[in-house]
Design a protein around this motif. Structure first.
Motif, PDB file in Angstrom:
ATOM      1  N   ASN A  23       0.912  -2.853   8.814  1.00 34.77           N
ATOM      2  CA  ASN A  23      -0.199  -2.376   8.013  1.00 34.77           C
ATOM      3  C   ASN A  23      -0.280  -0.860   8.161  1.00 34.77           C
TER       4      ASN A  23
ATOM      5  N   HIS B 183      -7.425   5.283  -0.465  1.00 35.13           N
ATOM      6  CA  HIS B 183      -7.235   4.888  -1.858  1.00 35.13           C
ATOM      7  C   HIS B 183      -5.923   4.147  -2.109  1.00 35.13           C
ATOM      8  N   SER B 184      -4.920   4.403  -1.312  1.00 30.78           N
ATOM      9  CA  SER B 184      -3.611   3.784  -1.549  1.00 30.78           C
ATOM     10  C   SER B 184      -3.434   2.465  -0.791  1.00 30.78           C
ATOM     11  N   HIS B 185      -4.489   1.975  -0.164  1.00 28.07           N
ATOM     12  CA  HIS B 185      -4.393   0.739   0.605  1.00 28.07           C
ATOM     13  C   HIS B 185      -5.239  -0.361  -0.013  1.00 28.07           C
ATOM     14  N   THR B 186      -4.855  -1.590   0.260  1.00 23.16           N
ATOM     15  CA  THR B 186      -5.643  -2.737  -0.206  1.00 23.16           C
ATOM     16  C   THR B 186      -6.865  -2.907   0.692  1.00 23.16           C
ATOM     17  N   ALA B 187      -7.797  -3.701   0.220  1.00 23.59           N
ATOM     18  CA  ALA B 187      -8.989  -3.981   1.018  1.00 23.59           C
ATOM     19  C   ALA B 187      -8.611  -4.631   2.349  1.00 23.59           C
ATOM     20  N   GLU B 188      -7.626  -5.521   2.315  1.00 25.36           N
ATOM     21  CA  GLU B 188      -7.205  -6.196   3.541  1.00 25.36           C
ATOM     22  C   GLU B 188      -6.588  -5.206   4.530  1.00 25.36           C
ATOM     23  N   GLN B 189      -5.810  -4.251   4.012  1.00 25.55           N
ATOM     24  CA  GLN B 189      -5.215  -3.239   4.884  1.00 25.55           C
ATOM     25  C   GLN B 189      -6.287  -2.343   5.493  1.00 25.55           C
TER      26      GLN B 189
ATOM     27  N   THR C  41     -12.502  -2.572  -5.508  1.00 22.33           N
ATOM     28  CA  THR C  41     -11.846  -2.401  -4.215  1.00 22.33           C
ATOM     29  C   THR C  41     -12.880  -2.331  -3.103  1.00 22.33           C
TER      30      THR C  41
ATOM     31  N   ASP D 274     -14.252  -5.723  -2.546  1.00 20.50           N
ATOM     32  CA  ASP D 274     -13.286  -6.498  -1.767  1.00 20.50           C
ATOM     33  C   ASP D 274     -13.299  -6.069  -0.308  1.00 20.50           C
ATOM     34  N   LEU D 275     -13.375  -4.762  -0.070  1.00 22.16           N
ATOM     35  CA  LEU D 275     -13.412  -4.243   1.292  1.00 22.16           C
ATOM     36  C   LEU D 275     -14.657  -4.736   2.015  1.00 22.16           C
TER      37      LEU D 275
ATOM     38  N   CYS E 129     -14.075  -8.305   2.928  1.00 21.45           N
ATOM     39  CA  CYS E 129     -13.140  -8.409   4.059  1.00 21.45           C
ATOM     40  C   CYS E 129     -13.797  -7.967   5.357  1.00 21.45           C
TER      41      CYS E 129
END
Length: 178
Positions: free
Chosen positions: A7, A107-113, A145, A148-149, A152
């Motif tokens: 990650n 900004h370049s990462h997913t909510a899970e990351q 996003t 989602d964050l 998560c």
């Protein structure tokens, strides 16, 4: 993300010096030096949202009397905070409370990351400051996003088994209206 993937939001990484003036590393070195002669009750760690707290009356009225330190750096992402905390910023202090607010600039990462990055920071704080209580600030906005964050983070922080050790050293405060 499969279990074998690393990650990037949870991998300690120094910030790239895009301005070429060394300001990020200079701030980090200032925080490490500043922590050597301070005994804060509260430590604020994070990105520009934390850094800007100094500019408001609430800091002077409520947090300065607590001998609070502000280790906020504008533009920091989770992996940058993780690097800073792994490289000396927690070495000389033992605050009672650590307030963490980060993830805004990932900004370049997913909510899970991003959630994984936040949980890695929480685990590091727990490992280095086992007596400190950690409060993770999570801001709500209208972006998918961020929603989602928040979902998560809620799952991660409610299921505190993601952090090894005492199950009651960390909590989340959801801030509405950002």
């Amino acid at each position: 993300m499969s279990s074998g993937d690393s990650n990037p939001a949870a991998t300690p990484t120094p910030c790239v010096d895009i301005q070429g003036d060394g300001r990020w590393m200079s701030l980090h070195n200032h925080f490490v030096s500043n922590s050597k002669d301070k005994e804060p009750d509260v430590l604020f760690v994070g990105d520009s949202l934390v850094q800007l707290l100094h500019q408001f009356e609430v800091w002077r009225e409520l947090f300065s009397p607590l001998h609070a330190l502000n280790f906020g750096v504008g533009g920091d992402e989770t992996q940058h905070v993780l690097w800073r905390l792994s490289n000396g910023e927690l070495a000389h202090i033992s605050p009672k409370v650590v307030v963490l607010w980060v993830g805004t600039h990932n900004h370049s990462h997913t909510a899970e990351q991003i959630c994984g990055g936040i949980m890695a920071i929480v685990q590091l704080i727990k490992d280095k400051l086992p007596k400190a209580y950690t409060l993770v600030l999570v801001g709500f906005s209208s972006s998918s996003t961020t929603c989602d964050l928040n979902r998560c983070n809620g799952k991660c922080l409610i299921n505190r088994k993601n952090v090894k050790g005492d199950e009651y050293f960390c909590n989340a405060l959801y801030i509405v209206g950002l």
